[in-house]
Design a protein around this motif. Structure first.
Motif, PDB file in Angstrom:
ATOM      1  N   ALA A 220       0.818  -1.209   0.000  1.00  0.00           N
ATOM      2  CA  ALA A 220       0.000   0.000   0.000  1.00  0.00           C
ATOM      3  C   ALA A 220       0.847   1.252   0.000  1.00  0.00           C
ATOM      4  CB  ALA A 220      -0.898  -0.025   1.244  1.00  0.00           C
TER       5      ALA A 220
ATOM      6  N   LYS B  77      -5.610   8.862  -0.842  1.00  0.00           N
ATOM      7  CA  LYS B  77      -4.477   8.341  -0.073  1.00  0.00           C
ATOM      8  C   LYS B  77      -3.345   9.356  -0.031  1.00  0.00           C
ATOM      9  CE  LYS B  77      -1.732   4.337   0.937  1.00  0.00           C
ATOM     10  NZ  LYS B  77      -0.471   5.015   1.116  1.00  0.00           N
TER      11      LYS B  77
ATOM     12  N   LEU C 155      -7.001  -8.016  -3.855  1.00  0.00           N
ATOM     13  CA  LEU C 155      -6.857  -7.746  -2.425  1.00  0.00           C
ATOM     14  C   LEU C 155      -7.221  -8.967  -1.597  1.00  0.00           C
ATOM     15  CD1 LEU C 155      -8.409  -4.194  -2.150  1.00  0.00           C
ATOM     16  CD2 LEU C 155      -6.044  -4.784  -1.767  1.00  0.00           C
TER      17      LEU C 155
ATOM     18  N   ALA D  43     -10.651  -0.179   1.468  1.00  0.00           N
ATOM     19  CA  ALA D  43      -9.821  -1.213   0.859  1.00  0.00           C
ATOM     20  C   ALA D  43      -9.316  -0.771  -0.509  1.00  0.00           C
ATOM     21  CB  ALA D  43     -10.625  -2.507   0.726  1.00  0.00           C
TER      22      ALA D  43
ATOM     23  N   TYR E 270      -7.013   2.689   0.124  1.00  0.00           N
ATOM     24  CA  TYR E 270      -5.849   2.591   0.998  1.00  0.00           C
ATOM     25  C   TYR E 270      -5.151   1.245   0.906  1.00  0.00           C
ATOM     26  CZ  TYR E 270      -7.375   6.950   3.084  1.00  0.00           C
ATOM     27  OH  TYR E 270      -7.724   8.267   3.282  1.00  0.00           O
ATOM     28  N   LYS E 271      -5.750   0.320   0.176  1.00  0.00           N
ATOM     29  CA  LYS E 271      -5.151  -0.990  -0.037  1.00  0.00           C
ATOM     30  C   LYS E 271      -4.784  -1.685   1.275  1.00  0.00           C
ATOM     31  CE  LYS E 271      -4.690  -1.533  -4.610  1.00  0.00           C
ATOM     32  NZ  LYS E 271      -5.632  -0.517  -5.063  1.00  0.00           N
ATOM     33  N   GLN E 272      -5.613  -1.482   2.267  1.00  0.00           N
ATOM     34  CA  GLN E 272      -5.318  -2.120   3.553  1.00  0.00           C
ATOM     35  C   GLN E 272      -5.984  -3.486   3.603  1.00  0.00           C
ATOM     36  OE1 GLN E 272      -5.875  -0.374   7.336  1.00  0.00           O
ATOM     37  NE2 GLN E 272      -4.903   1.556   6.764  1.00  0.00           N
TER      38      GLN E 272
END
Lengths: 827, 336
Positions: free
Chosen positions: A291, A299, A661, B23, B26-28
């Motif tokens: 990330a 972001k 993901l 998600a 932030y690609k968490q």
């Protein structure tokens, strides 16, 4: 509360009387009748205390464990549990409500008064770690660091955790015990957990399980409404009644406010569900989505604010400070990270003669002391007629290629430090500094291109005087570093060169040893250290080199250049610390090509890399600022040698769609490494290449095994306890009763066990009295006088105050055992 | 699906959207886990509830069989959950009322059913008026733990509890004629059911009443035989009670009606009671105490209304002039 209750009661009484008159009847009371445990205030407070404990411990534990900080787990857990129970019982009744808060704040104040420094140090330890990790993650220039008065982090972090958890528990008591509100509970806990998660630091799964269990329990219980403290007998009601007076048809709603058993079963199911769910999705949780390199408006904006906050605190929101990269002029240790802004510092126009990196030297560090590699006092700080410092001009120390084919280079200083001139290896001569049409200083350099090789020979070796000068000047290391150097040379395996270097006199052999030692040292760095632009600041009063070599083990070019210079010096290799700019071949490829004759910038005798252009115009940014080491080779001169490992941050991402993901569930990334080993040149093409996902159950399964064993073992223990504990407990009670000669009680307990067995075996829902039991058994199993007699005695024992005799008791026990045996074999 | 469910579904959806955005932007991975959790939870929640809801057993009963007005009525509602899953959101909709009175109370009981347990709730009602106290549980629903879907349960329970009027010590001057114990007057009748005329004087038989002994004739008898009077028995002549239930003074009417019936039974009278039910009427014989209670309970089911003219005419035609009709209304008993 008393006053509002009074008016409330009065109003209710009025409504009651009105209803009675109108309808002829009215609801007087509504109450629950069942297990005392369900409506027990003690039990309800206990369960809520457990929920608060899970939320508190889960939150602080997750935050601390995600940064790898160690703390006293049992001590902290027990302390938080006790505090959670304390705050939960604040809502037990009105006395505990007022008294509880007073005691809590007294305790809070006492802790601050007595253990302030522990709390403060623990908190600072966490914040310092947090700042360092965030700086590392975001490649920040600097990170704030506060001093920790007590350096025993194991203790201070534990105390600080308890302190923070205590405060958190007070708030969570309101959101859980008071309102059972999920949103508020989530808001209180999740941001703290996010501190670690945001920079991809994962906490232990146990804390995640605890938190998710609480979220689910609170969501379910809050919606059910059956979580409130039940009534104190005789004063309030167990039901909350609403009368919708405003509607035409008056609807009375009675909601049972407390259900302890429902709460505990909900909590238990939540925990079980979360354990299973987290085990199955642990592959996702621990997957690397990189990330850090994700870039989108949301972001990026969030990152900017976080970076500013980490660097400069809250004031950053009012006055943001941007740092620049560039030369540090030998100043080491005061920087936590380098954050170049990638603005152009130099514009270099030349025609590359090879694909090696081009090093533009500016600053030479000669002597190291107190975190500074200062320039040599030997260097003459005089200037020639062109205004250029003579020590930088034309490599006055030595140019081994002097007389060879040369190339031309034009260097425009756009925004680099104007104190220095930036000279390639090996500069033959440089023009006077002029200003170009943009008013920027520009020089033209004639240089003989240096190329990395395994051996170096020259027709123009340095003089003996110069050699002696070098050996007298460039072997010094501070005394306090000797021990560190010895340990490192030993660890790197280059101490073996020391003895041979001291005795070997042949220049070629010495050169070979020097290069071998350097190569070994570089290999050692590659294998044991890592490159990062944000290694963290050297702690106060610690030596930069010692801290880097012994503890940090990660850094950027300055770390490796300075350390390698001193390490090689310790085994007898003269070295220097150098700063400047490095143009990699990648920079060349990405730069602007200048059409024209290839020989314009590169003289005869040199073969250009590109044979159809005049040269390239490279915009060198502050990101290309670099530090490296120079090694003096006997019979040759100084050569640049780069010990900096390649950057490990250049991960190439290809497919990171939303669906990917979830790939960590049963898939892992398939990365392969590509590496080209070029001696001396650190700009090797070494980077992991993403090749997609491959099926694997390691990610999830690896975490399943141990927790699964734990869960199965726990379930087995629970089942055993559930099955045998009542029997064991009853046996103890029977023994105690028999000892006291209370055979009635003993037989009563024994009969209950027997009855349960019968009910279970024959699937009965209602218990049977002894006589009913006899009738029941008579039809199915046994109808003898012993059984009848036994049941009569049992009846007497249960219902009559008259004590039975020991003989009767023994007979009954014996008969019951026989019947149980028959039941066991009765299908 | 009910309105409440929609509210929770909307809230739930907002949570999912927020975590999905988290998600995506932030690609968490943790957000991905939460998204999965939010998808899995409702499925499990609704599925388990749908599978186990039919195991619930709902029952209700009054603790007493009958009560007297002014006393408390207790009703117990039980929810038995044999499953290994706690139902936290059970709603029982009920109506409570006294049949005589038009106002009903609509209520909703919200409770939980813990696993493997029987949950009992006790309602205590204060009563003021007599009548048939009825509680009708007409709707039972159970919602899944996340409140996303509501399931209907089979539940149709009707409970009745007769509320008797309070006993009064009223003296009813209700015999149309004063009774006399004089033997000279052979026309005196001691019973409303018996004629005043003496049919004959006969020998005493066991069972004859003491008051029927003709003492003079007995004294005169040379054989010292006990002699009794036998009156003319008009078979068609009965006492008919006609309670007039109307909204005004209903409570008092019921009380008087019940008291008078008991009074007559205490006096060993046999009579009939006529209850109007719309255009028709029903007749009930009363000989003993149980009959009194039964008739009273029957009267509780009758509509409260003034009998129509047609019904009254039919009544008069049926019973003719040979019967003693006694109207009971509010606090009065009137012979017509």
């Amino acid at each position: 509360m008393i006053i509002t209750d009074y008016f409330k009661n009065k109003k209710e009484k009025k409504i009651f009387e009105a209803e009675l008159k109108t309808n002829g009847f009215a609801l007087e009371s509504i109450d629950y009748s069942g297990s005392a445990l369900m409506g027990s205030r003690l039990f309800l407070c206990l369960i809520r205390g457990i929920l608060i404990f899970f939320a508190c411990f889960g939150t602080v534990g997750a935050a601390v464990s995600s940064f790898g900080l160690r703390y006293n787990v049992p001590f902290v857990a027990i302390s938080i549990l006790l505090i959670s129970m304390f705050v939960a019982f604040i809502y037990y009744n009105s006395i505990t409500f007022y008294l509880g808060y007073i005691l809590f704040f007294i305790g809070f104040a006492a802790t601050i008064a007595l253990k302030y420094w522990y709390v403060n140090s623990g908190f600072q330890a966490f914040v310092n770690t947090l700042n360092q990790e965030y700086s590392l993650y975001f490649y920040l220039n600097s990170a704030r660091e506060a001093s920790e008065a007590i350096t025993d982090r194991y203790t201070t972090v534990s105390v600080a955790m308890i302190f923070v958890a205590a405060f958190l528990s007070l708030l969570l008591n309101i959101t859980i015990s008071g309102y059972m509100n999920l949103v508020e509970t989530f808001i209180l806990t999740f941001p703290i957990v996010q501190i670690g998660l945001y920079i991809e630091r994962r906490p232990s799964l146990i804390y995640i399980i605890m938190l998710l269990s609480v979220y689910i329990s609170v969501a379910v219980l809050g919606r059910s409404g059956h979580y409130m403290t039940p009534a104190i007998t005789g004063k309030k009601k167990n039901f909350r009644t609403f009368r919708s007076e405003k509607k035409k048809t008056k609807i009375h709603t009675h909601s049972y406010i407390s259900d302890g058993l429902g709460m505990i079963t909900t909590g238990a199911w939540s925990i079980v569900f979360c354990i299973v769910f987290i085990m199955l999705t642990s592959g996702i949780f621990y997957s690397n989505t990189d990330a850090r390199h994700e870039s989108n408006l949301l972001k990026n904006t969030t990152d900017e604010y976080i970076k500013a906050f980490v660097e400069n605190g809250i004031y950053s929101f009012f006055d943001r400070y941007q740092s620049k990269g560039g030369l540090s002029q030998g100043q080491l240790g005061g920087v936590s990270s380098v954050r170049p802004d990638y603005t152009t510092d130099l514009i270099v126009t030349y025609n590359p003669a090879n694909t090696d990196s081009l090093y533009l030297r500016a600053y030479i560090g000669t002597t190291y002391d107190n975190n500074v590699f200062s320039t040599s006092p030997y260097q003459l700080y005089d200037y020639n007629s062109a205004g250029i410092r003579s020590d930088m001009y034309s490599f006055p120390d030595h140019n081994p290629l002097l007389g060879g084919p040369a190339g031309k280079m034009n260097i425009v200083n756009v925004d680099a430090d104007a104190t220095y001139d930036y000279m390639p290896y090996y500069t033959e001569s440089a023009s006077a500094r002029n200003l170009n049409e943009d008013g920027k200083p520009v020089i033209d350099v004639l240089y003989e291109p240096f190329e990395f090789s395994d051996t170096y020979t020259t027709d123009n070796p340095p003089s003996e005087d110069y050699r002696l000068f070098v050996y007298s000047t460039y072997l010094d290391i501070p005394p306090y570093l000797e021990e560190t150097m010895k340990a490192i040379t030993d660890e790197a395996g280059i101490d073996k060169y020391m003895s041979v270097i001291h005795v070997e006199t042949d220049p070629e052999k010495r050169q070979a040893y020097f290069l071998e030692a350097a190569a070994d040292l570089r290999r050692y760095f590659y294998e044991n250290f890592s490159y990062t632009m944000a290694p963290g600041v050297t702690p106060y009063r610690q030596d930069f080199i010692t801290y880097f070599l012994n503890e940090q083990r990660r850094g950027y070019c300055a770390h490796f250049a300075a350390s390698s210079a001193l390490i090689l010096r310790s085994i007898g290799v003269p070295t220097r610390y150098v700063e400047g700019y490095m143009i990699t071949f990648t920079n060349v490829i990405e730069s602007e090509a200048i059409p024209g004759d290839t020989t314009d910038l590169l003289g005869d005798g040199l073969t250009p890399v590109f044979d159809n252009i005049q040269g390239v115009k490279v915009e060198v940014t502050d990101g290309s600022a670099h530090a490296w080491t120079e090694i003096y080779l006997d019979g040759y001169g100084w050569i640049p040698f780069d010990f900096t490992p390649p950057s490990s941050d250049n991960v190439i991402l290809t497919d990171y769609s939303f669906g990917s993901l979830f790939a960590g569930l049963f898939m892992t990334r398939d990365d392969t490494q590509q590496s080209d080993d070029v001696p001396g040149d650190t700009n090797a093409n070494t980077r992991p290449v993403f090749n997609g996902f491959k099926f694997s159950i390691n990610g999830s399964f690896g975490f399943i095994l141990l927790p699964l064993i734990f869960v199965l073992a726990g379930t087995a223990v629970l089942l055993v306890v559930h099955t045998y504990f009542p029997v064991i407990l009853s046996s103890i009670k029977i023994s105690a009763a028999v000892k006291k000669c209370d055979y009635n009680n003993a037989l009563n307990i024994r009969y209950i066990l027997f009855q349960k067995k019968v009910m279970k075996h024959y699937k009965l829902s209602t218990p049977l009295t002894p006589i009913e039991m006899y009738e029941f058994l008579k039809e199915r199993l046994v109808s003898d006088n012993d059984t009848l007699n036994t049941m009569r005695i049992c009846g007497q024992a249960i219902f009559s105050p008259q004590q039975i005799s020991k003989d009767d008791y023994d007979i009954c026990i014996k008969t019951i055992k026989q019947i149980e045996k028959k039941i066991g074999s009765d299908k | 699906m009910q309105r409440d469910n929609i509210r929770y579904i909307v809230t739930y959806t907002i949570f999912i959207i927020l975590f999905v955005l988290g998600a995506v932007f932030y690609k968490q991975p943790f957000f991905s886990v939460l998204v999965l959790l939010l998808f899995v939870l409702p499925i499990i929640s609704i599925y388990i509830t749908s599978r186990l809801k039919d195991k619930l057993i709902i029952s209700a009963e009054f603790v007493q069989h009958s009560i007297v007005a002014g006393n408390k009525a207790e009703m117990t509602v039980s929810v038995d959950n044999p499953a290994l899953f706690s139902f936290l959101n059970i709603n029982l909709d009920y109506k409570a009322g006294i049949l005589f009175y038009p106002n009903d109370i609509i209520g909703r009981l919200s409770l939980s059913a813990p696993l493997k347990r029987k949950n009992r709730v006790c309602f205590t009602y204060s009563t003021l008026y007599p009548g048939m106290f009825e509680i009708f549980i007409y709707n039972a629903t159970v919602t899944d733990p996340l409140h996303l879907h509501t399931f209907m349960l089979n539940c149709d329970i009707t409970l009745h509890l007769p509320v008797y009027p309070e006993k009064t010590d009223d003296e009813y001057p209700l015999y149309p004629e004063a009774f006399s114990d004089s033997e000279d007057d052979e026309n005196v009748s001691l019973s409303l059911t018996k004629s005043m005329d003496i049919k004959e004087i006969r020998d005493y038989r066991p069972g004859d009443k003491l008051k029927d002994i003709h003492w003079k004739a007995t004294a005169r008898d040379i054989n010292d035989t006990l002699l009794v009077k036998e009156y003319e028995n008009s078979a068609n002549r009965v006492i008919v009670l006609l309670p007039e239930f109307s909204q005004t003074g209903l409570n008092e009417t019921v009380r008087t009606f019940y008291s008078y019936m008991n009074y007559l039974v205490d006096k060993n009278e046999i009579y009939k009671v006529v209850l109007f039910n719309g255009d028709a009427f029903d007749e009930y014989s009363v000989k003993e105490k149980d009959d009194v209670d039964n008739v009273l309970i029957q009267s509780y089911y009758m509509p409260v209304h003034v009998p129509p003219e047609t019904a009254l005419l039919a009544f008069k035609h049926y019973y003719g002039e040979d019967n003693e009709v006694i109207w009971i209304t509010r606090n009065s008993v009137i012979r017509k």
